[in-house]
Design an enzyme around this catalytic site. Sequence first.
Site, short mmCIF file in Angstrom:
data_model
loop_
_atom_site.label_atom_id
_atom_site.label_comp_id
_atom_site.label_asym_id
_atom_site.label_seq_id
_atom_site.Cartn_x
_atom_site.Cartn_y
_atom_site.Cartn_z
N LYS A 64 -3.33 8.34 2.99
CA LYS A 64 -4.57 8.02 3.77
C LYS A 64 -4.02 8.61 5.32
O LYS A 64 -5.09 9.27 6.00
CB LYS A 64 -4.71 6.80 3.90
CG LYS A 64 -5.46 6.34 2.57
CD LYS A 64 -6.36 6.85 1.91
CE LYS A 64 -7.26 6.30 0.76
NZ LYS A 64 -8.12 7.17 0.24
N TYR A 75 0.84 -1.15 0.05
CA TYR A 75 -0.10 -0.02 0.09
C TYR A 75 1.01 1.33 0.05
O TYR A 75 0.48 2.31 -0.66
CB TYR A 75 -1.12 0.02 1.25
CG TYR A 75 -2.24 0.73 1.03
CD1 TYR A 75 -2.96 0.38 0.10
CD2 TYR A 75 -2.47 1.82 1.99
CE1 TYR A 75 -4.22 1.43 0.01
CE2 TYR A 75 -3.46 2.78 1.71
CZ TYR A 75 -4.45 2.21 0.55
OH TYR A 75 -5.63 3.28 0.52
P1 NAD Z 1 -12.29 3.98 -8.30
O1 NAD Z 1 -10.99 4.09 -9.17
O2 NAD Z 1 -13.74 3.65 -8.92
O3 NAD Z 1 -12.38 5.86 -7.78
C1 NAD Z 1 -11.28 6.56 -7.78
C2 NAD Z 1 -11.85 7.93 -8.42
O4 NAD Z 1 -10.98 8.89 -8.18
C3 NAD Z 1 -12.00 7.56 -9.95
O5 NAD Z 1 -13.25 8.19 -10.24
C4 NAD Z 1 -10.99 8.59 -10.51
O6 NAD Z 1 -11.67 9.34 -11.70
C5 NAD Z 1 -10.74 9.74 -9.48
N1 NAD Z 1 -9.66 10.65 -9.70
C6 NAD Z 1 -8.39 10.29 -9.66
N2 NAD Z 1 -7.71 11.18 -9.86
C7 NAD Z 1 -8.48 12.45 -9.98
C8 NAD Z 1 -8.24 13.79 -9.87
N3 NAD Z 1 -7.14 14.27 -10.29
N4 NAD Z 1 -9.30 14.49 -9.92
C9 NAD Z 1 -10.45 14.02 -9.78
N5 NAD Z 1 -10.70 12.71 -9.66
C10 NAD Z 1 -9.78 11.85 -9.63
O7 NAD Z 1 -11.96 3.43 -7.05
P2 NAD Z 1 -12.53 3.40 -5.54
O8 NAD Z 1 -11.75 2.20 -4.82
O9 NAD Z 1 -14.00 3.44 -5.55
O10 NAD Z 1 -12.00 4.43 -4.57
C11 NAD Z 1 -12.65 5.70 -3.96
C12 NAD Z 1 -12.01 6.01 -2.80
O11 NAD Z 1 -12.23 5.02 -1.78
C13 NAD Z 1 -10.53 6.44 -2.94
O12 NAD Z 1 -10.16 7.31 -1.92
C14 NAD Z 1 -9.74 5.03 -2.19
O13 NAD Z 1 -8.90 5.08 -1.80
C15 NAD Z 1 -11.00 4.76 -1.22
N6 NAD Z 1 -10.89 3.32 -0.66
C16 NAD Z 1 -11.04 2.35 -1.41
C17 NAD Z 1 -11.10 1.10 -0.92
C18 NAD Z 1 -11.04 -0.36 -1.84
O14 NAD Z 1 -10.69 -1.25 -1.46
N7 NAD Z 1 -11.46 0.09 -3.04
C19 NAD Z 1 -10.81 0.63 0.22
C20 NAD Z 1 -10.91 1.98 1.10
C21 NAD Z 1 -10.84 3.12 0.63
#
Ligand code: NAD
Length: 255
Positions: free
Chosen positions: A163, A156
Amino acid sequence: MNLEGKTFVIMGVANRRSIAWGAARALDQMGANLVFTILNERFRRELEKLLDDLEGNHDIVVECDVQDDEQIASAFEEIGAKTGGIDGLLHAIAYAGKDELQGGYSETSREGFKNALDISSYSLAIIAKNAKKIMNEGGSIVTMTYLGGERAMPNYNVMGIAKAALDASVRYLALDLGADGFRVNAVSAGPIRTLSSSAVGEFKSVMKEMEERSPLKRNVDQLEVGNTVAFLLSDLASGITGEVVHVDSGYHVMA
Ligand code: NAD
């Protein structure tokens, strides 16, 4: 929960698997009006296909790259003008290069570090600055975090540092915006297969470990996370700010 008459901005839908889409479905089921921002025009068609599945009011989609200060300002001006004010916002945005999400943290490049922290952590502050100008009384901001910011987890790497900075930002923004009666919280989701998480090395084994070791002995899904986002955005959570709520089958309590 009834959110009729409330308007929320959803930032971060890339596709059907996105956590932001889980939150959009939850909020839609509760009757909220939704406004979406997308990274760039490439995401518009994908989102428009998804929007057909929603019941409620959701016709505003605005481009907003969180690395572009002017675009952020004009996006929120446009959202304010079109909605007449918002009741809250979900920031579900993060990015780190694939190279940074495998191997050792000491190999992180300066450029990779800056980029990950800029998009994944700093962005919450500038979004809060712009969102508060158009937020109705009692407004609420929610962001998405992960346990990798509290503990060292293989692969990570720089995203864990981002984070940790994001979690601290939630506390400082809670203090800052609290003066206006606005709340700022984070949801720490368990591992879910999405576009972003697929970039993390050996992600499958992280999901398997959740299933084997978490108190609930299963993974969580986007809708469960979305329901908690909806709760924190709603007035039911009116006394909660600066908090990180774990939606991870209880995995974070395990030694
Ligand atoms: P995802 O890829 O579907 O979403 C990430 C989003 O970030 C995308 O829509 C992308 O377009 C956007 N993004 C990236 N760079 C950008 C920029 N410069 N300007 C505007 N938008 C931008 O993936 P996800 O897993 O749904 O992630 C959403 C959030 O959840 C993130 O913060 C991720 O770290 C967090 N998260 C994810 C998980 C997991 O296991 N998937 C667990 C905990 C937290």
